[in-house]
Design a protein around this motif. Structure first.
Motif, PDB file in Angstrom:
ATOM      1  N   ILE A  12       0.862  -1.193   0.000  1.00 27.07           N
ATOM      2  CA  ILE A  12       0.000   0.000   0.000  1.00 27.07           C
ATOM      3  C   ILE A  12       0.894   1.237   0.000  1.00 27.07           C
ATOM      4  N   ALA A  17       9.558   4.215  -0.699  1.00 30.16           N
ATOM      5  CA  ALA A  17       9.626   2.986   0.109  1.00 30.16           C
ATOM      6  C   ALA A  17       8.848   1.854  -0.558  1.00 30.16           C
ATOM      7  N   HIS A  57       6.496  18.958  -6.551  1.00 31.77           N
ATOM      8  CA  HIS A  57       5.472  19.101  -5.502  1.00 31.77           C
ATOM      9  C   HIS A  57       6.159  19.448  -4.178  1.00 31.77           C
ATOM     10  N   GLU A 407      10.121   5.081   5.519  1.00 29.36           N
ATOM     11  CA  GLU A 407      11.213   5.938   5.980  1.00 29.36           C
ATOM     12  C   GLU A 407      11.339   5.875   7.505  1.00 29.36           C
TER      13      GLU A 407
HETATM   14  C1  LIG Z   1       8.795  19.373   0.050  1.00 29.25           C
HETATM   15  C2  LIG Z   1       9.646  18.232   0.508  1.00 29.25           C
HETATM   16  C3  LIG Z   1      11.017  18.392   0.571  1.00 29.25           C
HETATM   17  C4  LIG Z   1      11.810  17.319   0.944  1.00 29.25           C
HETATM   18  N1  LIG Z   1      13.153  17.467   0.895  1.00 29.25           N
HETATM   19  C5  LIG Z   1      13.927  16.377   0.999  1.00 29.25           C
HETATM   20  C6  LIG Z   1      15.299  16.441   0.645  1.00 29.25           C
HETATM   21  O1  LIG Z   1      15.778  17.499   0.189  1.00 29.25           O
HETATM   22  N2  LIG Z   1      16.067  15.306   0.804  1.00 29.25           N
HETATM   23  C7  LIG Z   1      15.508  14.139   1.251  1.00 29.25           C
HETATM   24  O2  LIG Z   1      16.232  13.147   1.358  1.00 29.25           O
HETATM   25  N3  LIG Z   1      14.200  14.043   1.573  1.00 29.25           N
HETATM   26  C8  LIG Z   1      13.395  15.119   1.431  1.00 29.25           C
HETATM   27  N4  LIG Z   1      12.061  15.019   1.682  1.00 29.25           N
HETATM   28  C9  LIG Z   1      11.539  13.784   2.290  1.00 29.25           C
HETATM   29  C10 LIG Z   1      11.318  12.640   1.291  1.00 29.25           C
HETATM   30  O3  LIG Z   1      10.627  13.085   0.155  1.00 29.25           O
HETATM   31  C11 LIG Z   1      10.528  11.560   2.003  1.00 29.25           C
HETATM   32  O4  LIG Z   1      11.272  11.150   3.144  1.00 29.25           O
HETATM   33  C12 LIG Z   1      10.265  10.318   1.158  1.00 29.25           C
HETATM   34  O5  LIG Z   1       9.794  10.653  -0.120  1.00 29.25           O
HETATM   35  C13 LIG Z   1       9.243   9.426   1.862  1.00 29.25           C
HETATM   36  O6  LIG Z   1       8.907   8.332   1.037  1.00 29.25           O
HETATM   37  P1  LIG Z   1       7.869   7.224   1.510  1.00 29.25           P
HETATM   38  O7  LIG Z   1       7.763   6.234   0.418  1.00 29.25           O
HETATM   39  O8  LIG Z   1       8.251   6.726   2.866  1.00 29.25           O
HETATM   40  O9  LIG Z   1       6.473   7.978   1.744  1.00 29.25           O
HETATM   41  P2  LIG Z   1       5.533   8.754   0.714  1.00 29.25           P
HETATM   42  O10 LIG Z   1       6.310   9.402  -0.366  1.00 29.25           O
HETATM   43  O11 LIG Z   1       4.659   9.623   1.548  1.00 29.25           O
HETATM   44  O12 LIG Z   1       4.655   7.614   0.025  1.00 29.25           O
HETATM   45  C14 LIG Z   1       3.533   7.061   0.640  1.00 29.25           C
HETATM   46  C15 LIG Z   1       2.467   6.794  -0.416  1.00 29.25           C
HETATM   47  O13 LIG Z   1       1.374   6.115   0.202  1.00 29.25           O
HETATM   48  C16 LIG Z   1       0.191   6.569  -0.397  1.00 29.25           C
HETATM   49  N5  LIG Z   1      -0.929   6.252   0.486  1.00 29.25           N
HETATM   50  C17 LIG Z   1      -1.187   6.760   1.730  1.00 29.25           C
HETATM   51  N6  LIG Z   1      -2.307   6.229   2.224  1.00 29.25           N
HETATM   52  C18 LIG Z   1      -2.777   5.340   1.308  1.00 29.25           C
HETATM   53  C19 LIG Z   1      -3.897   4.458   1.251  1.00 29.25           C
HETATM   54  N7  LIG Z   1      -4.785   4.379   2.260  1.00 29.25           N
HETATM   55  N8  LIG Z   1      -4.088   3.695   0.143  1.00 29.25           N
HETATM   56  C20 LIG Z   1      -3.191   3.757  -0.898  1.00 29.25           C
HETATM   57  N9  LIG Z   1      -2.110   4.585  -0.900  1.00 29.25           N
HETATM   58  C21 LIG Z   1      -1.908   5.355   0.194  1.00 29.25           C
HETATM   59  C22 LIG Z   1       0.432   8.060  -0.586  1.00 29.25           C
HETATM   60  O14 LIG Z   1      -0.456   8.616  -1.537  1.00 29.25           O
HETATM   61  C23 LIG Z   1       1.894   8.067  -1.021  1.00 29.25           C
HETATM   62  O15 LIG Z   1       2.008   8.011  -2.425  1.00 29.25           O
HETATM   63  C24 LIG Z   1      11.229  16.082   1.331  1.00 29.25           C
HETATM   64  C25 LIG Z   1       9.853  15.932   1.301  1.00 29.25           C
HETATM   65  C26 LIG Z   1       9.063  16.985   0.857  1.00 29.25           C
HETATM   66  C27 LIG Z   1       7.580  16.772   0.737  1.00 29.25           C
END
Ligand SMILES: Cc1cc2nc3c(=O)[nH]c(=O)nc-3n(C[C@H](O)[C@H](O)[C@H](O)COP(=O)(O)OP(=O)(O)OC[C@H]3O[C@@H](n4cnc5c(N)ncnc54)[C@H](O)[C@@H]3O)c2cc1C
Length: 432
Positions: A12, A17, A57, A407
């Motif tokens: 999900i 990640a 974004h 993360e």
């Molecule tokens: C503006 C900004 C600047 C940043 N700057 C940096 C940087 O310079 N360097 C760096 O290393 N990191 C940076 N980060 C942090 C980095 O982007 C995040 O740590 C990383 O992308 C997290 O990835 P993730 O897969 O854990 O979570 P996410 O990217 O949040 O992915 C989770 C996904 O789950 C989906 N989801 C949630 N609930 C449901 C559900 N019920 N059903 C189906 N899908 C669902 C969401 O839509 C999303 O697509 C930044 C983040 C942002 C927003």
């Protein structure tokens, strides 16, 4: 290889990640289905191209030294565009360029004469760079550094209040979205190490090109977008599937929560599990402008060190990556963090125009800014105060068939998310 009961492993979330977990599991021959609520993959790493402008974004950069993440990317095909390893500090009408002269000797002179930081602090900065570079990433996260705040750590290394408030606060506002410096010193060291070990870049196609490239490694049909999971399904004390928003139930051999922390906690609660997810969030708002003449030129990140700053940091993206705008236009990103990020659009816009002009000492008329986008990301990173890692969630979630790829297993970063995805995939492959 199909899973024993014929059902896929359901992941999900299609952020970094979830995509990394899917790549690993599929490479090992497992059937995988990724369900993503948003209309596109990428989670927090997404880009929209509108009218020839590449709008991320929220302003975000990639450190090429991220060791796990880079294994899932083909850097050559991303056409990476480098920032200068330097920050231009604007304060009270004065400008200083503080650069990493070891990475780019051309920055030495500017850095020596920069008035924003005294010579003692410049030497301490150099020593901190060397110190961080010698540590392994695991060292950075060891108990020695994890338990104290960035502010206390800097004080202990001899930095005074002027450099802490005038340089580190806006600098870490720009990278960790935290101008208070309450974040654990581990993150400071990890970030300093990554800055020193590689380049700071954006892909020519926007930051979303990272996750687009990862998704392209999966077999077509693996990811279903616009498909939100409402709840988990339990049969005989084991997670056996997911329930979608439209009430459809999909059976699963295993279920992997690869969402942001609040969404993971909500989904786990749907079956009575309380996950120890980090509660606090760091948000930001990025405003994008085209300009007649950019007030903040060059390839360095600009830091607003003025006491009344609403905009924390800004960059002329097209000076770094000309591909961010067609027809020779100029594109600027200006970001507010913390409480200012919650100001209404009109107040933020007025502050950004005023502060960008002031940072570059040019008139608003000359700059000719036109706002083209505004992105609010209330959950950009989770809070990482001293000691947070002791309470971070595990990969197994306390019920058979349920796993966490996130993360939150490592750090709130692109590297942390890649590590979370990889760790979860390895644990699943080992256990099932
Ligand atoms: C503006 C900004 C600047 C940043 N700057 C940096 C940087 O310079 N360097 C760096 O290393 N990191 C940076 N980060 C942090 C980095 O982007 C995040 O740590 C990383 O992308 C997290 O990835 P993730 O897969 O854990 O979570 P996410 O990217 O949040 O992915 C989770 C996904 O789950 C989906 N989801 C949630 N609930 C449901 C559900 N019920 N059903 C189906 N899908 C669902 C969401 O839509 C999303 O697509 C930044 C983040 C942002 C927003």
């Amino acid at each position: 290889m199909s899973t024993p009961d014929g059902h896929p492993i359901v992941i999900i979330g299609a952020g970094v990640a979830g995509l990394v977990a899917a790549i690993e599991l599929q490479a090992a021959g497992r059937a995988v289905l990724v369900l993503e609520a948003a209309p596109d993959v990428g989670g927090r790493v997404r880009t929209t191209v509108h009218d020839g402008l590449v709008i991320d974004h929220g302003f975000q950069v990639l450190f090429t030294a991220y060791p796990t993440l880079r294994r899932y990317l083909d850097f050559d095909r991303l056409a990476l565009r480098k920032f200068l390893p330097a920050a231009r500090i604007a304060r009270d009408g004065q400008l200083s360029l503080i650069g990493d002269a070891i990475a780019d000797p051309g920055l030495l002179l500017d850095t020596i004469v920069a008035r924003a930081i005294g010579i003692g602090d410049k030497l301490r900065l150099l020593a901190l760079r060397r110190f961080a570079q010698q540590l392994s990433i695991d060292d950075c996260f060891s108990a020695r550094f994890a338990g104290i705040s960035t502010r206390d750590f800097l004080r202990a290394r001899g930095f005074g209040t002027p450099v802490i408030d005038g340089f580190f606060a806006p600098f870490y506002g720009g990278i960790l979205l935290d101008r208070t410096l309450a974040t654990s010193a581990s993150i400071l060291l990890f970030t300093f190490k990554m800055l020193a070990d590689g380049d700071t870049v954006v892909p020519a196609g926007g930051i979303g090109a990272l996750t687009q490239q990862m998704a392209a490694r999966l077999t077509p049909g693996t990811v279903r977008t616009a498909c939100a999971v409402r709840a988990l399904v339990v049969t005989d004390g084991r997670v056996t599937g997911v329930r979608l928003r439209d009430d459809t139930v999909l059976d699963a051999a295993q279920v992997v929560l690869a969402t942001d922390a609040p969404s993971a906690a909500t989904l786990a609660r749907s079956i009575g599990i309380s996950l120890p997810e980090p509660a606090g969030a760091r948000g930001c708002t990025t405003l994008y402008y085209t300009a007649r003449a950019t007030p903040i030129p060059g390839k360095a990140l600009w830091l607003n060190a003025n006491a009344d700053a609403v905009i924390s940091h800004a960059a002329t993206l097209t000076d770094v990556a000309p591909e961010y705008a067609t027809n020779g236009r100029t594109l600027i990103a200006a970001t507010a963090v913390g409480a200012p990020a919650d100001l209404d659009d009109a107040t933020l816009d007025a502050a950004a125009r005023r502060e960008l002009a002031r940072m570059g000492n040019v008139s608003a008329e000359r700059a000719g800014l036109e706002r083209v986008a505004l992105w609010r990301v209330p959950y950009s990173q989770f809070e990482q105060p001293p000691g947070w890692r002791e309470h971070r969630p595990g990969i197994a979630c306390g019920m058979h068939g349920l796993w966490r790829a996130s993360e939150t297993l490592h750090s709130s970063s692109l590297e942390g998310a890649a590590r979370g995805g990889e760790m979860a995939a390895k644990a699943i492959l080992h256990a099932t």
